[in-house]
Design a protein around this motif. Structure first.
Motif, PDB file in Angstrom:
ATOM      1  N   HIS A  89     -18.315  -7.969  -6.330  1.00  0.00           N
ATOM      2  CA  HIS A  89     -16.883  -8.235  -6.282  1.00  0.00           C
ATOM      3  C   HIS A  89     -16.629  -9.722  -6.468  1.00  0.00           C
ATOM      4  N   VAL A  90     -15.840 -10.055  -7.480  1.00  0.00           N
ATOM      5  CA  VAL A  90     -15.515 -11.450  -7.776  1.00  0.00           C
ATOM      6  C   VAL A  90     -14.354 -11.887  -6.887  1.00  0.00           C
ATOM      7  N   THR A  91     -14.574 -12.943  -6.101  1.00  0.00           N
ATOM      8  CA  THR A  91     -13.537 -13.387  -5.159  1.00  0.00           C
ATOM      9  C   THR A  91     -12.692 -14.519  -5.720  1.00  0.00           C
ATOM     10  N   ILE A 158      -3.283 -13.466  -3.506  1.00  0.00           N
ATOM     11  CA  ILE A 158      -4.194 -12.519  -4.147  1.00  0.00           C
ATOM     12  C   ILE A 158      -4.164 -11.188  -3.421  1.00  0.00           C
ATOM     13  N   LEU A 162      -3.463  -7.582  -5.065  1.00  0.00           N
ATOM     14  CA  LEU A 162      -4.362  -6.436  -4.989  1.00  0.00           C
ATOM     15  C   LEU A 162      -3.720  -5.266  -4.261  1.00  0.00           C
ATOM     16  N   GLY A 163      -2.861  -5.571  -3.310  1.00  0.00           N
ATOM     17  CA  GLY A 163      -2.303  -4.513  -2.479  1.00  0.00           C
ATOM     18  C   GLY A 163      -1.056  -3.874  -3.044  1.00  0.00           C
ATOM     19  N   SER A 203     -13.124  -7.033 -11.947  1.00  0.00           N
ATOM     20  CA  SER A 203     -13.603  -7.067 -10.570  1.00  0.00           C
ATOM     21  C   SER A 203     -12.684  -7.924  -9.697  1.00  0.00           C
ATOM     22  N   TYR A 204     -12.275  -9.058 -10.235  1.00  0.00           N
ATOM     23  CA  TYR A 204     -11.372  -9.950  -9.504  1.00  0.00           C
ATOM     24  C   TYR A 204     -10.029  -9.278  -9.243  1.00  0.00           C
ATOM     25  N   GLY A 206      -9.372  -6.046  -9.181  1.00  0.00           N
ATOM     26  CA  GLY A 206      -9.438  -4.700  -8.630  1.00  0.00           C
ATOM     27  C   GLY A 206      -9.228  -3.633  -9.685  1.00  0.00           C
TER      28      GLY A 206
ATOM     29  N   HIS B  89       5.201  -7.298   2.319  1.00  0.00           N
ATOM     30  CA  HIS B  89       3.743  -7.142   2.316  1.00  0.00           C
ATOM     31  C   HIS B  89       3.165  -7.765   3.575  1.00  0.00           C
ATOM     32  N   MET B 159      -9.777  -9.018   0.588  1.00  0.00           N
ATOM     33  CA  MET B 159      -9.642  -8.912  -0.857  1.00  0.00           C
ATOM     34  C   MET B 159     -10.613  -7.873  -1.413  1.00  0.00           C
ATOM     35  N   LEU B 162      -9.140  -4.435  -0.597  1.00  0.00           N
ATOM     36  CA  LEU B 162      -8.005  -4.067  -1.433  1.00  0.00           C
ATOM     37  C   LEU B 162      -8.432  -3.824  -2.880  1.00  0.00           C
ATOM     38  N   GLY B 163      -9.452  -4.544  -3.308  1.00  0.00           N
ATOM     39  CA  GLY B 163      -9.827  -4.453  -4.706  1.00  0.00           C
ATOM     40  C   GLY B 163     -10.813  -3.348  -5.010  1.00  0.00           C
ATOM     41  N   LYS B 164     -11.670  -3.004  -4.048  1.00  0.00           N
ATOM     42  CA  LYS B 164     -12.771  -2.123  -4.383  1.00  0.00           C
ATOM     43  C   LYS B 164     -12.780  -0.788  -3.637  1.00  0.00           C
ATOM     44  N   GLY B 206      -2.571  -1.774   1.415  1.00  0.00           N
ATOM     45  CA  GLY B 206      -2.249  -1.459   0.028  1.00  0.00           C
ATOM     46  C   GLY B 206      -2.067   0.024  -0.207  1.00  0.00           C
TER      47      GLY B 206
END
Lengths: 248, 248
Positions: A89-91, A158, A162-163, A203-204, A206, B89, B159, B162-164, B206
DNA sequence: CGTTAACTTGACGGCCCTCAAGAGAGGTGG
DNA sequence: CCACCTCTCTTGAGGGCCGTCAAGTTAACG
């Protein structure tokens, strides 16, 4: 010999790296404001170590000891966390003037990998010395706080992305943000090279790489952007911003 | 009169609030480590202002001036950002021992709303005084950095979530994290009251409130948890952790 | 010229959102 | 004390967005 050329090139760049904070064109970005001449000289003393990180090389790894924070003089990095099952996962993506490694202060161990996406020049700042110096230099102290605080606030944006955002909104928000960051560093806001792959970008954000690719194509069809592999041209920034609607 | 009782109750709580850092049971959480008696006394001097925030009241609002950071002595808060279109949010939930307001240092303006989800006691720490004090007290200085760094690292985990993660994974991760936080504060790790609504929890994760509700029901059917409105009982923590698979 | 990594595009399916209805809990006034 | 209202939560049905799987194209490099 053909072998000598890259080495010469590297030596040239290393020569360019022999600069000091007081002469650094990035200091407005790096440690933003309020330093006097005396203070800059003190900073110079502790940022002796500058070095090159080649494309694909790690600047630091998850689990390695935290000894320094890193200011990017030039180039492009990604930070990422790796999981047991191999998923990455890219942060974040980081460019000239950004500071990396702040998230390791708490545990004194790095909690993510930092990898150069192109050959980059970084400025290594030993954290113990920086801490000492900031004890006697209030303005440095304040700047450190501001940089960390800015990172926390940015991360919250961010999280919102993502959310709450749909795929198109995420990509539009990313392009606008990247454009603004290039612009703030004196580069074109309308045309730039992506340094990351579709997979890293996905990845960043999502998303899956296919989704990223599809939306790039869609934006191009709609005349919002031009896409030629990694070269992106923003043709209708307002149109992109309109996509965000109420968000961000 | 019936009216007098809540006032009396409030005065009692206010009386309890007349404590100092040196006697505070939370100081291990709040400013974690390494203070000597002298240093605690100096801290006491600047944390004079303690107050109650009732359920539904704001501790601070987006746009208001940043003057202090806040340590939670007891109760529960949410932080959130509000958008033009009225969508909210939720960026975080905060409990006893947590510090709020750090993301405002950079801009000197609060960038989110902080609302009490139950009547809470907070300890207001003027930031300018804290900065001054940290200049002459290295251990305080280090602790400030660690707290901010910890927040950055924690945000990166969110993050990732939420992303993965899929909806079930997010909820499982949330329940496990909340359980651990309660446990670290001396409360039951297996049984606790949620302070937030399904909608607020969904916003944080999310997800939509219906999805949160459905997954709570599903977890209950599978014997992983017990749900009675806001009372949650973890029946099979390992089962929940298994849901996370390779992630987190 | 062959190989590999990166990207594009299509077809299909699943997860989660949307819309809707109803139940339960808590507070207020009669 | 109870009727009534409101807020919150639960559950169902249907649809859309995006992930999955697959095949083909392009670019970079030795």
């Amino acid at each position: 010999m053909a072998m000598t050329e890259p080495i010469l090139k590297e030596q040239n760049i290393l020569k360019q790296l022999k600069v000091v904070c007081s002469l650094c064109s990035l200091r407005e970005l790096c440690l933003p404001i309020g330093f006097g001449p005396d203070e800059l000289q003190q900073l110079d003393a502790l940022t002796g170590s500058k070095r090159l990180v080649k494309r694909g090389e790690h600047l630091y790894r998850t689990g390695s000891e935290f000894t320094a924070i890193y200011a990017i003089r030039g180039g492009f990095f990604k930070t990422s966390v790796l999981h047991d099952d191999g998923r990455e996962h890219v942060t974040g993506f980081h460019m000239m003037g950004d500071i990396m490694g702040l998230d390791a202060i708490s545990t004194e161990t790095h909690v993510c990998d930092a990898v150069a996406l192109e050959t980059s020049e970084i400025c290594e700042i030993p954290f113990d010395k920086l801490s000492e110096l900031s004890m006697v230099m209030p303005v440095l102290h304040q700047n450190l706080h501001k940089i960390m605080s800015r990172e926390i606030a940015f991360d919250h944006e961010i999280m919102l992305m993502l959310g709450k955002m749909r795929a198109e909104e995420r990509l539009a928000a990313f392009l606008i943000n990247l454009s603004q960051r290039f612009s703030a560093r004196g580069y074109s806001a309308a045309s730039f090279q992506l340094r990351m792959t579709r997979e890293e970008l996905g990845s960043y954000l999502g998303l899956k790489l296919e989704t990223v690719s599809r939306i790039f194509s869609k934006f191009q069809e709609e005349g919002l952007i031009g896409v030629q592999k990694k070269l992106i041209e923003l043709k209708d920034t307002n149109g992109l911003k309109r996509l965000l609607g109420g968000l961000a």
